[in-house]
Each structure stands twice: as structure tokens, then as C-alpha cells.
Design a protein around this motif. Structure first.
Motif, mmCIF file in Angstrom:
data_model
loop_
_atom_site.group_PDB
_atom_site.id
_atom_site.type_symbol
_atom_site.label_atom_id
_atom_site.label_comp_id
_atom_site.label_asym_id
_atom_site.label_seq_id
_atom_site.Cartn_x
_atom_site.Cartn_y
_atom_site.Cartn_z
ATOM 1 N N UNK A 232 0.832 -1.209 0.000
ATOM 2 C CA UNK A 232 0.000 0.000 0.000
ATOM 3 C C UNK A 232 0.866 1.257 0.000
ATOM 4 N N UNK A 233 1.984 1.199 0.711
ATOM 5 C CA UNK A 233 2.905 2.338 0.730
ATOM 6 C C UNK A 233 3.443 2.608 -0.670
ATOM 7 N N UNK A 234 3.794 1.556 -1.385
ATOM 8 C CA UNK A 234 4.304 1.719 -2.748
ATOM 9 C C UNK A 234 3.250 2.357 -3.649
ATOM 10 N N UNK A 251 9.681 9.742 3.912
ATOM 11 C CA UNK A 251 8.763 8.607 3.982
ATOM 12 C C UNK A 251 7.923 8.595 5.255
ATOM 13 N N UNK A 252 8.329 9.352 6.253
ATOM 14 C CA UNK A 252 7.719 9.222 7.573
ATOM 15 C C UNK A 252 6.226 9.542 7.584
ATOM 16 N N UNK A 253 5.824 10.598 6.894
ATOM 17 C CA UNK A 253 4.404 10.963 6.892
ATOM 18 C C UNK A 253 3.555 9.846 6.293
ATOM 19 N N UNK A 254 4.046 9.238 5.214
ATOM 20 C CA UNK A 254 3.306 8.155 4.573
ATOM 21 C C UNK A 254 3.311 6.899 5.437
ATOM 22 N N UNK A 255 4.412 6.648 6.121
ATOM 23 C CA UNK A 255 4.471 5.501 7.036
ATOM 24 C C UNK A 255 3.428 5.657 8.138
ATOM 25 N N UNK A 256 3.335 6.845 8.707
ATOM 26 C CA UNK A 256 2.363 7.086 9.780
ATOM 27 C C UNK A 256 0.931 6.900 9.291
#
Length: 296
Positions: A232-234, A251-256
Motif C-alpha cells: 500500500x505504501x508503494x 517517507x515518515x508521513x506516509x508511514x504514519x
């Protein structure tokens, strides 16, 4: 699941840290952040972003498995109770006794994680994330495969910190009497021992659940969901990430944000559906119903 989501979002809120960074850039009347303050804030965002998503992976996966374990154990008990009783009057009496003394209270323990266990879970998961991420710098490039590996490392570190399967205590009350007391206080608003019920059946069901959960079925489920989350992140990123990857800070905002779909209600939660459809999970519950949990 809604309450669990609200608890995780509340305990692992990152918005105040991102606002602090924005204010520190001179976009408000607040004084600019010193280099150390800026670094420390980014480090907190790094830890909390991964803690939030990995906690969500663990909580959603284990709660989904736990509820299915509950239903399966109850179904087996009811079947055996009916099978043992031949007299119609005894059948009705035995069925009512089981339902009133254990059924409802046992199913209610599904709320234990969100109500009582979540703070301890988050604290332990944050310790695990801190240990795994301490060598990962914000400027370091990270690809999709590395994000997955990091999530799996945090999960492994977390489980390693939970000696003797102590993670089960986040899901299942350790003591039926103490749990019954908590429920009595919760329902009446004060400590009223007259509200306590016979907890022998509840204690039996909880003990069986702890034994079942101590088996290894969750590892495969956690790895599967972690893989889906990173896929989903990709998709969120869109364009393929050129090697060696994007800076971790980007990447942190998307990881959260990956935590949000993980904690959707069951009828809208694709991750729960994926767990339910795993062949090894289905086989496990089939054997469990027959009272023969397989070694996994």
C-alpha cells in the motif's frame, strides 16, 4: 475497532510535532528552533511514525485472531455441552448456565486491549522501534523492501521484549476475578462486590484462550499484513522509487498514515479479510474446533 483506532491515534499523535517544525521555520511568531531542537523533533516523529503503524499492525492482527479464537472456543464448548446432555430439561438448564456465566463476559474481553492493554503495548512497541531505528538516520535512503524489513525487525524486537509470551496480557486479562471486578466498577461506577459473578467458567475460557494464543499462528499473519501494508505504501508513493530509495524523512508521513486503513471497521477492513482467508489460519481454527490445535 473504532475505539482501538481512537486510542492509538490519541496516544501516538504526531500533529503537535509537525506543527512545532512548521512554527520553527518562522511561519509563525514562535521562535525558530535550534538545530538540536529540530533534530530531536524529527527523531520523535521517526519513532512515533513507525510505532503507530507497527502497533496498528500488531493490534489489528492479534485482535482479529483473538475474536476468532473466542468464537471457536465457545462453539466447541457449546457443542460438547449439548453432546453430553441427553435429557431435554438438563439440556436447557446446562445451556442457560453456560450462556449466562461465561458467554457474554468472555466475548466482552475483546475490548480489553483497547480499554486496558493498549498503553502497555504502545510503550513496549516504542521501545522496540527506538532500538531498531537508532542507527537509521533521517537522510539515509530507504526503499520499499527496507521499510518492510524495518517493520518486521520492530515486530521481532517487540516480541523478544515480551518474555514468556507476556504480550498475551495485552489481549487477555491475567486474572478472571480482577477482570470481573473491573467490569463491576465500570458498570456501576463504584466498587460493588455484589455485582461480581461466578467467574469459574470465564476463568476456564480465558485460560484456554491464553494457551491457544501462545501458539505460533500469529507470526505468519503478522508477516502477511506487513507485506500488504508496504505494498500500500508503494501505491501511495506512485512512481517507482529509484535505488537506493528516498530519504527516510520523506517517507515518515506516509508511514504514519498506513495505520489508518489498518484500523477500519471489520466490514471495511481488507486486512482482516486477508487474515481470515489465509489457508493456514483456516486450518488452525478447524483443528482448534476439534480440540486438536496443530503445531505451527
Amino acid at each position: 475497532m473504532h475505539y482501538l483506532r481512537s486510542r492509538i491515534m490519541e496516544e501516538l499523535d504526531i500533529s503537535h510535532l509537525t506543527e512545532k517544525l512548521m512554527h520553527g521555520k518562522g511561519e509563525s511568531s514562535a521562535p525558530a528552533l535550534t538545530p538540536k531542537e529540530k533534530y530531536d523533533t524529527w527523531e520523535k516523529i521517526k519513532i512515533l511514525s513507525f510505532t503507530r503503524t507497527v502497533s496498528s499492525i500488531w493490534a489489528m492482527t492479534l485482535l482479529s485472531l483473538y475474536v476468532r479464537v473466542q468464537v471457536t472456543i465457545l462453539g466447541r464448548h457449546l457443542y460438547l455441552d449439548f453432546a453430553r446432555v441427553t435429557d431435554g430439561a438438563q439440556l436447557q438448564e446446562g445451556s442457560d448456565t453456560f450462556s449466562k456465566s461465561g458467554h457474554k463476559d468472555f466475548l466482552a474481553t475483546a475490548d480489553y486491549l483497547a480499554t486496558y492493554g493498549i498503553n502497555a503495548l504502545i510503550t513496549k512497541m516504542q521501545h522496540a522501534a527506538t532500538e531498531i531505528l537508532k542507527e537509521k538516520q533521517l537522510k539515509d535512503p530507504m526503499g520499499i523492501d527496507e521499510v518492510l524489513e524495518t517493520i518486521l525487525q520492530i515486530l521481532k524486537q517487540f516480541m523478544g521484549l515480551c518474555e514468556d509470551n507476556s504480550w498475551i496480557n495485552y489481549l487477555v486479562p491475567e486474572n478472571a476475578n480482577v477482570y470481573a471486578q473491573l467490569m463491576a466498577v465500570s458498570s456501576s461506577g463504584f466498587d460493588d462486590s455484589s455485582l461480581l459473578k461466578d467467574v469459574r467458567k470465564l476463568d476456564q475460557l480465558m485460560s484456554e484462550t491464553r494457551i491457544v494464543l501462545s501458539r505460533n499462528i500469529m507470526d505468519r499473519s503478522l508477516k502477511k499484513i506487513a507485506s500488504v501494508v508496504v505494498e500500500d505504501l508503494a501505491v501511495q508513493i506512485g512512481a517507482p522509487i529509484p535505488p537506493p530509495g528516498l530519504p527516510l524523512a520523506k517517507l515518515l508521513a506516509k508511514v504514519a498514515q498506513l495505520s489508518l486503513p489498518l484500523l477500519e471497521e471489520p466490514d471495511k477492513n481488507k486486512h482482516i479479510q486477508i487474515i481470515r482467508s489465509m489457508p493456514e489460519v483456516e486450518l488452525f481454527y478447524t483443528f482448534l474446533y476439534a480440540n486438536m490445535p496443530p503445531e505451527t
